[in-house]
Design a protein around this motif. Structure first.
Motif, PDB file in Angstrom:
ATOM      1  N   ASN A 405      86.578 -28.687 111.431  1.00 27.18           N
ATOM      2  CA  ASN A 405      87.070 -28.301 112.759  1.00 27.18           C
ATOM      3  C   ASN A 405      85.875 -27.984 113.641  1.00 27.18           C
ATOM      4  N   PHE A 406      85.871 -28.518 114.858  1.00 23.56           N
ATOM      5  CA  PHE A 406      84.665 -28.318 115.664  1.00 23.56           C
ATOM      6  C   PHE A 406      84.973 -28.120 117.142  1.00 23.56           C
ATOM      7  N   THR A 407      83.974 -27.628 117.834  1.00 20.89           N
ATOM      8  CA  THR A 407      84.058 -27.475 119.284  1.00 20.89           C
ATOM      9  C   THR A 407      83.031 -28.414 119.908  1.00 20.89           C
ATOM     10  N   THR A 408      83.133 -28.598 121.217  1.00 26.88           N
ATOM     11  CA  THR A 408      82.189 -29.503 121.860  1.00 26.88           C
ATOM     12  C   THR A 408      81.722 -28.928 123.196  1.00 26.88           C
ATOM     13  N   ALA A 409      80.478 -29.232 123.526  1.00 24.37           N
ATOM     14  CA  ALA A 409      79.966 -28.812 124.833  1.00 24.37           C
ATOM     15  C   ALA A 409      80.095 -29.958 125.842  1.00 24.37           C
ATOM     16  N   GLN A 410      80.575 -31.113 125.355  1.00 23.28           N
ATOM     17  CA  GLN A 410      80.719 -32.287 126.225  1.00 23.28           C
ATOM     18  C   GLN A 410      81.845 -32.033 127.241  1.00 23.28           C
ATOM     19  N   PRO A 411      81.727 -32.613 128.445  1.00 20.98           N
ATOM     20  CA  PRO A 411      82.775 -32.403 129.445  1.00 20.98           C
ATOM     21  C   PRO A 411      84.106 -33.075 129.073  1.00 20.98           C
ATOM     22  N   VAL A 412      84.038 -34.147 128.281  1.00 20.33           N
ATOM     23  CA  VAL A 412      85.274 -34.867 127.937  1.00 20.33           C
ATOM     24  C   VAL A 412      85.523 -34.725 126.434  1.00 20.33           C
ATOM     25  N   LEU A 413      86.767 -34.399 126.082  1.00 25.23           N
ATOM     26  CA  LEU A 413      87.090 -34.278 124.652  1.00 25.23           C
ATOM     27  C   LEU A 413      87.064 -35.663 123.995  1.00 25.23           C
ATOM     28  N   PRO A 414      86.609 -35.738 122.747  1.00 23.54           N
ATOM     29  CA  PRO A 414      86.648 -37.052 122.082  1.00 23.54           C
ATOM     30  C   PRO A 414      88.097 -37.472 121.833  1.00 23.54           C
ATOM     31  N   GLN A 415      88.321 -38.787 121.843  1.00 22.74           N
ATOM     32  CA  GLN A 415      89.688 -39.286 121.647  1.00 22.74           C
ATOM     33  C   GLN A 415      90.100 -39.193 120.185  1.00 22.74           C
ATOM     34  N   ILE A 416      91.406 -39.039 119.973  1.00 21.92           N
ATOM     35  CA  ILE A 416      91.913 -39.115 118.605  1.00 21.92           C
ATOM     36  C   ILE A 416      91.619 -40.518 118.071  1.00 21.92           C
ATOM     37  N   GLY A 417      91.106 -40.585 116.867  1.00 26.50           N
ATOM     38  CA  GLY A 417      90.771 -41.883 116.275  1.00 26.50           C
ATOM     39  C   GLY A 417      89.323 -42.269 116.474  1.00 26.50           C
ATOM     40  N   SER A 418      88.584 -41.510 117.301  1.00 29.31           N
ATOM     41  CA  SER A 418      87.170 -41.852 117.491  1.00 29.31           C
ATOM     42  C   SER A 418      86.326 -41.168 116.415  1.00 29.31           C
ATOM     43  N   TYR A 419      85.099 -41.648 116.287  1.00 29.82           N
ATOM     44  CA  TYR A 419      84.178 -41.104 115.282  1.00 29.82           C
ATOM     45  C   TYR A 419      83.051 -40.380 116.004  1.00 29.82           C
ATOM     46  N   VAL A 420      82.821 -39.127 115.659  1.00 26.72           N
ATOM     47  CA  VAL A 420      81.745 -38.381 116.325  1.00 26.72           C
ATOM     48  C   VAL A 420      80.906 -37.613 115.303  1.00 26.72           C
ATOM     49  N   PRO A 421      79.630 -37.417 115.620  1.00 29.25           N
ATOM     50  CA  PRO A 421      78.773 -36.631 114.729  1.00 29.25           C
ATOM     51  C   PRO A 421      78.931 -35.136 115.015  1.00 29.25           C
ATOM     52  N   VAL A 422      78.998 -34.355 113.958  1.00 35.33           N
ATOM     53  CA  VAL A 422      79.218 -32.912 114.112  1.00 35.33           C
ATOM     54  C   VAL A 422      78.205 -32.149 113.245  1.00 35.33           C
ATOM     55  N   ARG A 423      77.605 -31.111 113.853  1.00 35.06           N
ATOM     56  CA  ARG A 423      76.712 -30.251 113.062  1.00 35.06           C
ATOM     57  C   ARG A 423      77.540 -29.129 112.442  1.00 35.06           C
ATOM     58  N   VAL A 424      77.422 -28.965 111.122  1.00 36.78           N
ATOM     59  CA  VAL A 424      78.199 -27.931 110.430  1.00 36.78           C
ATOM     60  C   VAL A 424      77.518 -26.578 110.626  1.00 36.78           C
ATOM     61  N   THR A 425      78.281 -25.616 111.163  1.00 40.55           N
ATOM     62  CA  THR A 425      77.707 -24.292 111.431  1.00 40.55           C
ATOM     63  C   THR A 425      78.221 -23.235 110.465  1.00 40.55           C
ATOM     64  N   LYS A 426      79.346 -23.525 109.800  1.00 38.15           N
ATOM     65  CA  LYS A 426      79.943 -22.520 108.926  1.00 38.15           C
ATOM     66  C   LYS A 426      80.790 -23.229 107.874  1.00 38.15           C
ATOM     67  N   SER A 427      80.903 -22.612 106.693  1.00 40.91           N
ATOM     68  CA  SER A 427      81.762 -23.234 105.679  1.00 40.91           C
ATOM     69  C   SER A 427      82.741 -22.222 105.122  1.00 40.91           C
ATOM     70  N   LEU A 428      83.918 -22.721 104.773  1.00 42.00           N
ATOM     71  CA  LEU A 428      84.961 -21.928 104.116  1.00 42.00           C
ATOM     72  C   LEU A 428      85.264 -22.670 102.802  1.00 42.00           C
ATOM     73  N   PRO A 429      86.068 -22.082 101.909  1.00 46.11           N
ATOM     74  CA  PRO A 429      86.299 -22.773 100.629  1.00 46.11           C
ATOM     75  C   PRO A 429      87.105 -24.066 100.761  1.00 46.11           C
ATOM     76  N   ASN A 430      87.810 -24.228 101.894  1.00 43.44           N
ATOM     77  CA  ASN A 430      88.649 -25.414 102.035  1.00 43.44           C
ATOM     78  C   ASN A 430      88.384 -26.248 103.267  1.00 43.44           C
ATOM     79  N   SER A 431      87.467 -25.789 104.114  1.00 48.78           N
ATOM     80  CA  SER A 431      87.192 -26.545 105.336  1.00 48.78           C
ATOM     81  C   SER A 431      85.822 -26.150 105.879  1.00 48.78           C
ATOM     82  N   LEU A 432      85.384 -26.948 106.852  1.00 49.30           N
ATOM     83  CA  LEU A 432      84.090 -26.705 107.483  1.00 49.30           C
ATOM     84  C   LEU A 432      84.312 -26.467 108.972  1.00 49.30           C
ATOM     85  N   VAL A 433      83.352 -25.781 109.594  1.00 49.74           N
ATOM     86  CA  VAL A 433      83.428 -25.521 111.034  1.00 49.74           C
ATOM     87  C   VAL A 433      82.128 -26.033 111.640  1.00 49.74           C
TER      88      VAL A 433
END
Ligand code: 5AD
Ligand code: SF4
Length: 459
Positions: A405-433
């Motif tokens: 799950n991630f946030t973005t500083a970009q003005p436009v949200l990425p579209q569903i189905g698109s591929y984007v690079p994300v830097r992992v800032t935090k981890s939980l036992p079942n998901s990443l942030v």
């Protein structure tokens, strides 16, 4: 006259995809899908009987809605409970008019016509020995980016606890030609993510004799436009080194293998008729671990199988530590009709089963906490799946099948189905942030892959 139907699906991905094919078939027959029982002329339940709880759900649901029968609604039970219980369903729930197992779905159009002509007890139960698969061009895929393709149906393994060989019939594969044609057609329609399905997907046996499983997997991964290919469920018995080599060689094949072990004890595995030992399984794991890519592993485990001792269970716990799974689907053993294990005396009480399940899940949580934390600081490509408005996050999935799950500083949200690079800032036992990575942070190879694909809306 407009005809409407409502369908509810229980159980595994095979069932979810069967429902997509059933929906497509019904639409082709002139039916319109509606989203609640009340407004439907025909109510269908596509059922699962893998464990007792799953089976009970169907009868609860049927009882909840039987009052609608008076309004002239017709009811049908499809899938594994239908095949297992057969005509007994007409006794238990006399308002049901159609009972069909998955091996008979090819005959749905004919069964629908009989239903419309007013016939009452229509069954599709006699096709379990068929060599035919349910190939249809009318599949109604619910997601325009990610889609399933069934490559094998049924199962001949007869693990001693499992109902599948009795409910889904004998194992049969589609031709490599028909699978590849469907995959190409999906790529042309804008799908980028394909999941190959089969109860025993890696025992795929091409009726044309052209390709084994590793080869068809690689061939799907090489189709232009396809960026992710997954497969489920694999049986360790048919798991070859060639599959790992294919993942190393073809970038579109995902870094994830689901390889159900069921137990870490060779004695229990023997009683389960799994046809491998702990050591044999761990050898397959060592192939996966020696791959060039970092391949994530997940598994299924049954606790409390008849005869499972504390020492046997401990072997399952230590196996999880040795392998280092990113996810474990653990179940309490549930005796199933017709299976060999149902006549084995149950030696593990319900209470001990629950305790073992809890011990396993607690241990696994710690393992995952450690494994997930290793992604922190890394840039990973995700496919955008949706948005969580409440948390203000974009939901992404990694090639390893982890939620990021991630946030973005970009003005436009990425579209569903698109591929984007994300830097992992935090981890939980079942998901990443994480946070959408700026171009400067992204390694060139990831950036090249990360061009957004257009949003395709089918129909
Ligand atoms: N009891 C409990 N779990 C079962 N599974 C299959 N049959 C049973 C059963 N009788 C589990 C196995 C399988 C997963 C889909 O369901 O772990 O891999
Ligand atoms: Fe069931 Fe075993 Fe077949 Fe899997 S391989 S569907 S567990 S019989």
């Amino acid at each position: 006259m407009a005809k409407t139907f409502y369908i509810e699906t229980f159980g595994c991905q095979m069932n979810a995809h069967d429902s997509e094919k059933v929906i497509g078939t019904l639409q082709h027959e002139g039916y319109t899908q509606v989203t609640d029982e009340d407004s439907a002329d025909l109510v269908l339940y596509n059922t699962c009987s893998i464990r007792d709880k799953a089976e009970q759900k169907v009868f609860h649901r049927l009882n909840e809605y039987k009052r609608l029968q008076g309004e002239g609604k017709r009811f049908g039970v499809l899938g594994c409970v239908a095949q297992q219980e057969g005509e007994k369903i007409f006794e238990k729930a006399p308002f049901v008019s159609l009972v069909s197992g998955s091996a008979s779905y090819r005959n749905l159009p004919e069964m629908l016509r009989r239903l419309e002509a007013g016939e009452h007890r229509i069954t599709g139960l006699d096709d379990r020995q068929t060599d035919e698969t349910f190939d249809t061009e009318f599949t109604a895929r619910s997601n325009p980016h990610r889609g399933y393709i069934t490559i094998t149906e049924g199962c001949d393994k007869f693990c001693s606890y499992c109902v599948v060989p009795y409910t889904r019939g004998k194992e049969r594969s589609r031709t490599s030609e028909s699978v590849l044609t469907e995959a190409r057609r999906m790529a042309d329609a804008g799908f980028t993510d394909i999941q190959l399905l089969g109860q025993n997907v890696n025992s795929y046996c091409d009726p044309l004799g052209k390709m084994n499983f590793a080869e068809i997997l690689a061939a799907v991964g090489e189709i232009s436009g396809i960026r992710r290919v997954r497969f489920t469920t694999s049986h360790p018995r048919h798991f070859t080194k060639q599959i790992v080599d294919a993942i190393d060689a073809v970038p579109a094949l995902c870094d994830h293998i689901h390889l159900p072990v069921q137990s870490g004890s060779s004695a229990v595995l023997r009683a389960m008729q799994r046809e491998y030992t702990r050591e044999w399984y761990l050898e397959r794991i060592s192939w996966i671990k020696s791959a060039k890519r970092d391949i994530s592993m997940t598994t299924d485990i049954i606790v409390g199988f008849p005869g499972e001792t504390d020492a046997d269970f401990e072997e399952t716990v230590t196996l999880c530590g040795e392998v280092g799974y990113d996810g474990v689907f653990a179940f309490k053993y549930s005796p199933r009709p017709n299976t060999p294990a149902v006549s084995m005396p149950e030696t593990v009480s319900e209470e001990v089963k629950s305790q073992r399940l809890q011990v396993l899940l607690d241990r696994q949580r710690e393992i995952q906490r450690d494994l997930y934390s290793r992604h922190e600081g890394k840039v990973i490509e995700v496919m955008v799946e949706g948005f969580n408005q409440q948390r203000g996050q974009i939901i992404g999935r990694t090639s390893q099948n982890k939620t990021l799950n991630f946030t973005t500083a970009q003005p436009v949200l990425p579209q569903i189905g698109s591929y984007v690079p994300v830097r992992v800032t935090k981890s939980l036992p079942n998901s990443l942030v994480g946070e959408q990575a700026g171009d400067a942070e992204v390694p060139a190879a990831v950036l090249k892959q990360a061009q957004p694909v257009g949003l395709v809306v089918l129909q």
